[in-house]
Design a protein around this motif. Structure first.
Motif, PDB file in Angstrom:
ATOM      1  N   MET A  99       0.775  -1.113   0.020  1.00 36.37           N
ATOM      2  CA  MET A  99       0.106   0.000  -0.096  1.00 36.37           C
ATOM      3  C   MET A  99       0.779   1.092   0.067  1.00 36.37           C
ATOM      4  N   PRO A 100       0.841   2.100  -1.102  1.00 33.45           N
ATOM      5  CA  PRO A 100       1.518   3.219  -0.831  1.00 33.45           C
ATOM      6  C   PRO A 100       1.318   4.179   0.157  1.00 33.45           C
ATOM      7  N   ALA A 101       2.392   4.858   0.365  1.00 33.66           N
ATOM      8  CA  ALA A 101       2.195   5.954   1.633  1.00 33.66           C
ATOM      9  C   ALA A 101       1.084   7.117   1.370  1.00 33.66           C
ATOM     10  N   THR A 102       0.608   7.581   2.323  1.00 35.60           N
ATOM     11  CA  THR A 102      -0.266   8.725   2.136  1.00 35.60           C
ATOM     12  C   THR A 102       0.506   9.930   2.251  1.00 35.60           C
ATOM     13  N   PRO A 103       0.104  11.023   1.486  1.00 38.84           N
ATOM     14  CA  PRO A 103       0.872  12.296   1.902  1.00 38.84           C
ATOM     15  C   PRO A 103       1.424  12.533   3.069  1.00 38.84           C
ATOM     16  N   ALA A 104       0.280  12.646   4.155  1.00 40.06           N
ATOM     17  CA  ALA A 104       0.695  12.806   5.500  1.00 40.06           C
ATOM     18  C   ALA A 104       1.838  11.777   5.943  1.00 40.06           C
ATOM     19  N   GLU A 105       1.645  10.533   5.762  1.00 44.07           N
ATOM     20  CA  GLU A 105       2.859   9.554   6.081  1.00 44.07           C
ATOM     21  C   GLU A 105       4.155  10.105   5.313  1.00 44.07           C
ATOM     22  N   LYS A 106       4.114  10.405   4.340  1.00 44.59           N
ATOM     23  CA  LYS A 106       5.614  10.775   3.639  1.00 44.59           C
ATOM     24  C   LYS A 106       6.069  12.298   4.235  1.00 44.59           C
ATOM     25  N   ILE A 107       5.084  13.250   4.547  1.00 49.35           N
ATOM     26  CA  ILE A 107       5.693  14.265   5.483  1.00 49.35           C
ATOM     27  C   ILE A 107       6.112  13.870   6.778  1.00 49.35           C
ATOM     28  N   ARG A 108       5.429  13.199   7.605  1.00 52.29           N
ATOM     29  CA  ARG A 108       5.821  12.623   8.885  1.00 52.29           C
ATOM     30  C   ARG A 108       7.229  12.000   8.862  1.00 52.29           C
ATOM     31  N   SER A 109       7.481  11.030   7.715  1.00 44.77           N
ATOM     32  CA  SER A 109       8.665  10.421   7.509  1.00 44.77           C
ATOM     33  C   SER A 109       9.535  11.622   7.302  1.00 44.77           C
ATOM     34  N   ARG A 110       9.466  12.235   6.510  1.00 39.61           N
ATOM     35  CA  ARG A 110      10.579  13.176   6.153  1.00 39.61           C
ATOM     36  C   ARG A 110      10.991  14.071   7.198  1.00 39.61           C
ATOM     37  N   MET A 111       9.888  14.383   8.108  1.00 40.36           N
ATOM     38  CA  MET A 111      10.282  15.348   9.439  1.00 40.36           C
ATOM     39  C   MET A 111      10.800  14.358  10.440  1.00 40.36           C
ATOM     40  N   GLY A 112      10.571  13.223  10.083  1.00 42.60           N
ATOM     41  CA  GLY A 112      10.985  12.458  11.438  1.00 42.60           C
ATOM     42  C   GLY A 112      10.224  12.313  12.648  1.00 42.60           C
ATOM     43  N   VAL A 113       8.719  12.609  12.259  1.00 43.66           N
ATOM     44  CA  VAL A 113       7.686  12.678  13.210  1.00 43.66           C
ATOM     45  C   VAL A 113       7.268  11.089  13.355  1.00 43.66           C
ATOM     46  N   ARG A 114       7.180  10.730  14.731  1.00 46.37           N
ATOM     47  CA  ARG A 114       6.835   9.431  15.063  1.00 46.37           C
ATOM     48  C   ARG A 114       5.667   9.572  15.753  1.00 46.37           C
ATOM     49  N   LEU A 115       4.823   8.603  15.378  1.00 44.64           N
ATOM     50  CA  LEU A 115       3.287   8.417  15.800  1.00 44.64           C
ATOM     51  C   LEU A 115       3.505   7.357  17.161  1.00 44.64           C
ATOM     52  N   GLU A 116       3.168   8.127  18.292  1.00 42.16           N
ATOM     53  CA  GLU A 116       3.587   7.212  19.603  1.00 42.16           C
ATOM     54  C   GLU A 116       2.072   6.914  20.099  1.00 42.16           C
ATOM     55  N   LEU A 117       2.354   5.515  20.518  1.00 37.45           N
ATOM     56  CA  LEU A 117       1.112   5.040  20.909  1.00 37.45           C
ATOM     57  C   LEU A 117       1.499   4.846  22.738  1.00 37.45           C
ATOM     58  N   PRO A 118       0.171   5.363  23.177  1.00 36.76           N
ATOM     59  CA  PRO A 118       0.677   5.128  24.817  1.00 36.76           C
ATOM     60  C   PRO A 118       0.528   3.585  25.073  1.00 36.76           C
ATOM     61  N   GLN A 119       0.969   3.033  26.299  1.00 41.28           N
ATOM     62  CA  GLN A 119       0.982   1.707  26.580  1.00 41.28           C
ATOM     63  C   GLN A 119      -0.435   1.003  26.527  1.00 41.28           C
ATOM     64  N   PRO A 120      -0.318  -0.254  26.254  1.00 41.32           N
ATOM     65  CA  PRO A 120      -1.811  -0.780  26.202  1.00 41.32           C
ATOM     66  C   PRO A 120      -2.753  -0.359  27.303  1.00 41.32           C
ATOM     67  N   ASP A 121      -2.442  -0.435  28.624  1.00 41.67           N
ATOM     68  CA  ASP A 121      -3.126  -0.332  29.733  1.00 41.67           C
ATOM     69  C   ASP A 121      -3.710   1.299  29.557  1.00 41.67           C
ATOM     70  N   GLU A 122      -2.881   2.193  29.133  1.00 38.99           N
ATOM     71  CA  GLU A 122      -3.420   3.669  29.218  1.00 38.99           C
ATOM     72  C   GLU A 122      -4.339   3.691  27.796  1.00 38.99           C
TER      73      GLU A 122
END
Length: 79
Positions: free
Chosen positions: A1-24
């Motif tokens: 599946m190709p990356a979305t524009p937002a995913e490309k920008i996040r990747s280029r900027m080094g932005v990581r999507l952080e998930l809280p711990q499962p309990d949270e």
């Protein structure tokens, strides 16, 4: 599946999507008085998928990760 524009920008900027711990993740959902099915419907996955994410058995990827992180951020702001 190709990356979305937002995913490309996040990747280029080094932005990581952080998930809280499962309990949270579960705590946030319950504090908002939402069911796993409510979250699943909002993201477009099954209730079982949300259950797996809340136990840490599995983790979302790609667009599902982005959508889930967005939902959790909304829930954090509402808490």
């Amino acid at each position: 599946m190709p990356a979305t524009p937002a995913e490309k920008i996040r990747s280029r900027m080094g932005v990581r999507l952080e998930l809280p711990q499962p309990d949270e993740r579960r705590r946030l959902r319950e504090a908002a008085r939402l069911s796993q099915q409510d979250i699943a419907d909002a993201i477009g996955v099954t209730r079982a998928a949300v259950g797996h994410w809340e136990t840490g058995y599995r983790s979302p990827r790609g667009r599902l990760l982005a959508n889930y992180v967005d939902v959790l951020r909304v829930l954090q702001g509402a808490a």
